[in-house]
Design an enzyme around this catalytic site. Structure first.
Site, short mmCIF file in Angstrom:
data_model
loop_
_atom_site.label_atom_id
_atom_site.label_comp_id
_atom_site.label_asym_id
_atom_site.label_seq_id
_atom_site.Cartn_x
_atom_site.Cartn_y
_atom_site.Cartn_z
N SER A 279 -59.94 12.16 1.91
CA SER A 279 -59.40 10.79 1.29
C SER A 279 -57.91 10.67 1.69
O SER A 279 -57.13 11.38 1.72
CB SER A 279 -59.99 10.26 -0.41
OG SER A 279 -59.10 9.37 -0.46
N PHE B 7 -71.21 14.11 1.94
CA PHE B 7 -70.43 13.03 1.10
C PHE B 7 -71.11 12.74 -0.70
O PHE B 7 -69.52 12.28 -0.76
CB PHE B 7 -71.08 11.61 1.82
CG PHE B 7 -71.06 11.24 2.67
CD1 PHE B 7 -69.48 10.57 3.63
CD2 PHE B 7 -72.28 11.20 3.77
CE1 PHE B 7 -69.61 10.48 4.68
CE2 PHE B 7 -71.91 11.22 5.00
CZ PHE B 7 -70.45 10.64 5.24
N TYR C 52 -59.68 12.35 -9.62
CA TYR C 52 -60.77 11.70 -7.65
C TYR C 52 -59.89 13.03 -7.43
O TYR C 52 -60.27 13.78 -6.23
CB TYR C 52 -61.33 10.56 -7.89
CG TYR C 52 -61.21 10.14 -7.11
CD1 TYR C 52 -62.69 10.91 -6.35
CD2 TYR C 52 -60.68 10.12 -5.82
CE1 TYR C 52 -63.14 10.54 -4.92
CE2 TYR C 52 -61.02 9.25 -4.70
CZ TYR C 52 -62.20 9.66 -3.54
OH TYR C 52 -62.19 9.56 -2.78
N ASN D 68 -63.10 -2.20 -5.99
CA ASN D 68 -62.14 -2.25 -4.46
C ASN D 68 -61.96 -3.71 -4.06
O ASN D 68 -62.91 -4.50 -5.09
CB ASN D 68 -62.97 -1.77 -3.39
CG ASN D 68 -62.68 -0.18 -4.10
OD1 ASN D 68 -63.87 1.13 -4.25
ND2 ASN D 68 -61.41 0.79 -3.82
N LYS E 259 -60.35 15.87 -4.00
CA LYS E 259 -60.24 15.57 -2.89
C LYS E 259 -59.36 16.73 -1.98
O LYS E 259 -59.34 18.02 -0.93
CB LYS E 259 -59.97 14.42 -2.27
CG LYS E 259 -60.96 13.52 -2.51
CD LYS E 259 -62.53 13.45 -1.41
CE LYS E 259 -63.63 12.84 -2.26
NZ LYS E 259 -64.82 13.63 -1.86
N1 UFG Z 1 -56.66 -4.72 -4.94
C1 UFG Z 1 -56.09 -6.51 -6.12
N2 UFG Z 1 -57.42 -6.90 -7.06
C2 UFG Z 1 -58.38 -6.04 -7.43
C3 UFG Z 1 -58.97 -4.58 -6.76
C4 UFG Z 1 -57.76 -4.74 -5.90
O1 UFG Z 1 -55.12 -6.93 -6.29
O2 UFG Z 1 -59.30 -6.67 -8.20
C5 UFG Z 1 -55.33 -4.58 -4.90
C6 UFG Z 1 -55.14 -3.15 -4.63
O3 UFG Z 1 -53.65 -3.19 -5.50
C7 UFG Z 1 -53.99 -2.52 -4.40
C8 UFG Z 1 -55.41 -3.16 -2.57
O4 UFG Z 1 -55.67 -4.16 -3.23
O5 UFG Z 1 -53.17 -2.80 -3.37
C9 UFG Z 1 -56.96 -2.57 -1.98
O6 UFG Z 1 -57.44 -1.63 -3.43
P1 UFG Z 1 -58.80 -0.57 -3.41
O7 UFG Z 1 -59.21 -1.22 -4.87
O8 UFG Z 1 -59.77 -1.44 -2.31
O9 UFG Z 1 -58.42 0.38 -2.70
P2 UFG Z 1 -56.99 1.56 -2.81
O10 UFG Z 1 -56.33 2.12 -1.55
O11 UFG Z 1 -56.36 1.38 -4.28
O12 UFG Z 1 -58.10 3.17 -3.09
C10 UFG Z 1 -58.61 3.54 -2.02
C11 UFG Z 1 -60.20 3.89 -2.64
C12 UFG Z 1 -60.95 4.40 -3.67
C13 UFG Z 1 -59.19 5.81 -3.58
C14 UFG Z 1 -58.24 4.93 -4.08
C15 UFG Z 1 -56.75 6.28 -3.42
O13 UFG Z 1 -61.08 3.27 -1.99
O14 UFG Z 1 -61.37 5.64 -3.30
O15 UFG Z 1 -57.75 4.34 -1.90
O16 UFG Z 1 -55.66 5.88 -3.48
F1 UFG Z 1 -59.61 7.07 -4.44
#
Ligand code: UFG
Length: 339
Positions: free
Chosen positions: A126, A82, A151, A200, A155
């Site tokens: 990922s 990890f 990042y 996130n 991967k």
């Molecule tokens: N979101 C919001 N407000 C926030 C945070 C997130 O609206 O404050 C939305 C984002 O726009 C997205 C969804 O919630 O639509 C999920 O966002 P996250 O940041 O939780 O997750 P992601 O899908 O963007 O990220 C994930 C992994 C990362 C990885 C990424 C790659 O957490 O490690 O996918 O696409 F790099």
């Protein structure tokens, strides 16, 4: 005594939950973690859940001599890797640090594995490798898109390096493509520990509900999705953790000494940001303050997993619901607030 498994990054969010799943399945996990993005309190949480101490090396995993000595001392049978940097934004600012850390440690680890004749490797990949897919859900055959971040590129390149090494050397490896892990162990002894303002969605939601943040900003509601917000495949971190045990079993039992394969780890279901907010409100029993903001650069519109292959070959699928995951995340946040 069960087989000993080295878990690099075992004090992190997914790593620590996988340590629990391994121990519960009869394996003996050994943690290697430099605590650059994790806390030593995780070890206390693990002790409470498992009723014993898990051996832990508080060291950098990019250390060939150390790895070889751990492998020998503990007679390690497999490795779940990890340990990596994981902040998308930061990776764009510090590309060399990301390539050096994420790929350097992987190369060092495989070198040490080959030197000691250890043949089972599980790699944290990922769903970011699929980029913005044309038509979700994505199978493992869905073409990998050029990475949108450094990042993500670590991967993709990591998967390619492992594939090439497996073809040439006696190494069995599996890349697990995670969708969006959320939640916490139901005991609330371990969970996600974001530093600073969470990037996130779920930690941001739980911190907002706990009053640590004023309001959630939803990044865009004008996407081509039913409610205009982005769609992801959210998976309970304990389901994800258990998939590592299944993948390890699969690799260990596999006759082909050059095994290399990739698996999607998701629930198979897509949920929008607004749906997540609504489900969380039901779980917590209170309205969540939020507003709509601009889109976040680089966000994928909609992605969720086809999990047929994981189910067929690993004999694994998710057992917990989205609501359970949100309830566990909320319980963990409340525990943090009280401690
Ligand atoms: N979101 C919001 N407000 C926030 C945070 C997130 O609206 O404050 C939305 C984002 O726009 C997205 C969804 O919630 O639509 C999920 O966002 P996250 O940041 O939780 O997750 P992601 O899908 O963007 O990220 C994930 C992994 C990362 C990885 C990424 C790659 O957490 O490690 O996918 O696409 F790099």
């Amino acid at each position: 005594m069960g087989p000993k498994i080295l878990v690099t990054g075992g004090a992190g969010f997914i790593g620590s939950h996988t340590v629990v799943a391994l121990a519960e399945a009869g394996y003996e996990p050994v943690i290697l973690d430099d605590f650059s993005n994790s806390e030593s309190s995780v070890l206390t949480g693990l002790r409470s859940i498992l009723g014993k101490d898990i051996p832990c090396y508080a060291r950098d995993c990019n250390d060939y001599a150390l790895l070889r000595s751990i492998f020998r001392e503990h007679q390690i049978s497999g490795i779940i890797h990890f340990a990596a940097f994981k902040a998308v934004g930061e990776s764009m600012q510090e590309p060399l640090a990301y390539y050096r850390n994420n790929l350097g440690s992987l190369i060092t680890l495989m070198d040490a594995m080959l030197a000691e004749g250890i043949s089972n490797l599980i790699f944290s990949s990922s769903c970011t490798v699929y980029g913005n897919p044309d038509q979700p859900p994505v199978t493992e055959e869905t073409p990998v898109k050029p990475a949108a971040s450094v990042y993500g590129n670590t991967k993709q390149i990591g998967e390619e390096i492992i594939r090439d090494v497996c073809a040439a050397k006696p190494l069995k490896a599996i890349s697990l493509r995670y969708f969006n892990p959320i939640g916490a162990h139901p005991s609330a002894e371990i969970g996600e520990l974001p530093r600073g303002i969470p990037n996130n969605l779920v930690p941001f939601i739980t911190q907002t509900a706990a009053g640590l943040r004023k309001s959630l900003t939803i990044f865009g509601n004008d996407y081509p999705t039913p409610d205009g917000t982005c769609i992801r495949d959210y998976i309970h971190v304990m389901d994800l953790a258990e998939a590592h045990v299944s993948a390890l079993r699969y690799a260990m039992a596999h006759a082909d000494v050059h095994l290399y394969d990739t698996f999607n780890l998701g629930s198979g279901q897509g949920n929008s940001v607004l749906e997540l907010v609504q489900q969380f409100e039901q779980v917590s029993g209170s309205p969540l303050p939020y507003q709509i903001g601009p889109r976040r650069e680089g966000d994928v519109v909609a992605v969720w997993a086809d999990v047929q292959k994981s189910s067929n070959l690993l004999g694994w699928k998710t057992r917990r619901t989205l609501k359970e995951a949100l309830a566990d995340a909320w319980r963990w946040q409340q525990k943090l607030a009280g401690s």
